[in-house]
Design an enzyme around this catalytic site. Structure first.
Site, PDB file in Angstrom:
ATOM      1  N   SER A  46       0.857  -1.193   0.000  1.00 13.93           N
ATOM      2  CA  SER A  46       0.000   0.000   0.000  1.00 13.93           C
ATOM      3  C   SER A  46       0.889   1.238   0.000  1.00 13.93           C
ATOM      4  O   SER A  46       1.751   1.407   0.866  1.00 13.93           O
ATOM      5  CB  SER A  46      -0.899   0.008   1.238  1.00 13.93           C
ATOM      6  N   ALA A  71       1.711  -5.229  12.740  1.00 12.63           N
ATOM      7  CA  ALA A  71       1.400  -3.799  12.678  1.00 12.63           C
ATOM      8  C   ALA A  71       2.661  -3.104  12.178  1.00 12.63           C
ATOM      9  O   ALA A  71       3.566  -2.789  12.954  1.00 12.63           O
ATOM     10  CB  ALA A  71       0.990  -3.264  14.042  1.00 12.63           C
ATOM     11  N   CYS A 129      -6.957  -1.342   6.548  1.00 14.62           N
ATOM     12  CA  CYS A 129      -5.894  -1.569   7.537  1.00 14.62           C
ATOM     13  C   CYS A 129      -6.509  -1.337   8.919  1.00 14.62           C
ATOM     14  O   CYS A 129      -7.142  -0.306   9.144  1.00 14.62           O
ATOM     15  CB  CYS A 129      -4.714  -0.624   7.305  1.00 14.62           C
TER      16      CYS A 129
HETATM   17  C1  DHB Z   1      -0.768  -3.027   7.873  1.00 21.25           C
HETATM   18  C2  DHB Z   1      -1.619  -2.680   6.850  1.00 21.25           C
HETATM   19  C3  DHB Z   1      -2.722  -3.469   6.588  1.00 21.25           C
HETATM   20  O1  DHB Z   1      -3.616  -3.193   5.596  1.00 21.25           O
HETATM   21  C4  DHB Z   1      -2.941  -4.604   7.343  1.00 21.25           C
HETATM   22  O2  DHB Z   1      -4.003  -5.368   7.081  1.00 21.25           O
HETATM   23  C5  DHB Z   1      -2.082  -4.943   8.369  1.00 21.25           C
HETATM   24  C6  DHB Z   1      -0.988  -4.144   8.622  1.00 21.25           C
HETATM   25  C7  DHB Z   1       0.383  -2.181   8.208  1.00 21.25           C
HETATM   26  O3  DHB Z   1       1.040  -1.598   7.352  1.00 21.25           O
HETATM   27  O4  DHB Z   1       0.673  -2.072   9.392  1.00 21.25           O
END
Ligand code: DHB
Length: 319
Positions: A46, A71, A129
């Site tokens: 992302s 996380a 997330c």
């Molecule tokens: C993170 C992002 C996410 O979309 C997820 O499902 C878990 C962790 C992150 O970057 O911390």
């Protein structure tokens, strides 16, 4: 041999197995490696507007074979810093889906334009997330917000838009329906489940951030239930995500109504060759079951579906 090709979100995929966002997507070389290993398409990390360092360590806790809590804090180099990685992934011939996160509809629309300029084939919006302040579930839990974000992205780009839906909501199918109203070409479900682990000796959460997102085999029944309910509510393709590590897991999702699936934690546990195993395994499984193609299996558990309540409450001996 069963035909594994599927059409999803306007993309012709050579097989239904997509590399999930956030795993193995740091560089163009790693994305290209996933493609060469047999993935039907790859989804980038992302990416946000600017660089983010993410949270301090520890960022990951693993549970035997059944799951992973993480996380990371959406660490990424920002759209400009990531552009060359997308170019390298595209140069391998991969089908590349750009995952983006932002704090509001304008932010998503801006990133969508920039991802489009970088040449990706489709977008996946991270609306899910489970723990990043100002992002993910904080902007993706209200159907009106989801609809507005998808609509803004659609107005900014011609790329197919996939909305990644959170399971941390009372009604994920309502979020998917909102994404469809906004113009999504597909929805993916699910992202991670919000979770926590405590170190009892240190008397504090194991992850530096505290809350994390749970993925892996443990969440497969949750993902299946979401896909099942979402497929009931939307007519766009559904992409199933959550705990897929075998061809049979994938076929469960497909039979529940998924057109494609994403694989993440299994890559972290088993390495990138999992894609080759999954694709050949699904071919064999479909052959064994006398199903001619992946397409033919989509939603096939639904037509014969009797609500479980009905089955359970039926008197013994009734049909
Ligand atoms: C993170 C992002 C996410 O979309 C997820 O499902 C878990 C962790 C992150 O970057 O911390």
């Amino acid at each position: 041999m069963a035909d594994l090709g599927v059409r999803c979100a306007g993309l012709e995929l050579r097989n239904p197995f997509l590399l999930a966002s956030g795993i193995w997507g740091e560089t163009g070389a790693s994305l290209a490696g996933a493609w060469r290993a047999g993935a039907g398409g790859v989804i980038t990390k992302s990416i946000g507007a600017g660089p983010r360092p993410g949270y301090p360590n520890p960022t990951v806790e693993t549970y035997e074979r059944w799951g992973m809590l993480n996380a990371m804090g959406l660490p990424n180099p920002g759209m400009e810093g990531y552009r060359a990685e997308i170019a390298a992934a595209l140069a391998s011939g991969a089908t590349v889906i750009g995952s983006v996160f932002a704090g509001d509809a304008d932010g998503f629309a801006d990133l969508a334009r920039r991802m489009g300029a970088a040449g990706v084939h489709a977008l996946e919006l991270n609306l899910s997330c489970p723990h990043a302040e100002g992002f993910g579930t904080e902007v993706g839990s209200d159907p009106a917000d989801v609809e507005a974000i998808v609509r803004a992205v659609r107005a900014a780009t011609d790329l197919p838009v996939i909305a990644k839906i959170t399971p941390n909501s009372a009604d994920p199918a309502a979020l998917a329906a909102a994404a469809e109203r906004g113009g999504a070409a597909a929805v993916s479900a699910i992202n991670t489940l919000r979770g926590l682990a405590i170190d009892v000796r240190l008397r504090r959460p194991i992850l530096a951030h505290g809350l994390g997102g749970l993925s892996g085999a443990a969440i497969k029944p949750v993902g299946l239930a979401c896909v099942w309910q979402i497929a009931e509510r939307v007519s766009v393709p559904v992409i199933g995500v959550g705990g897929i590590r075998s061809a049979e897991d994938a076929l469960e999702y497909v039979m529940a109504g998924a057109t494609a699936v994403e694989v993440g934690t299994a890559v972290a546990f088993e390495g990138i060759d999992v894609f080759g195993r999954l694709a050949s395994g699904l071919s064999r499984l479909l052959d064994d079951l006398g199903i001619p193609s992946a397409r033919a299996a989509i939603g096939s558990a639904r037509s014969s579906a009797v609500p479980t309540e009905t089955r359970r409450n039926a008197p013994p001996g009734s049909p």
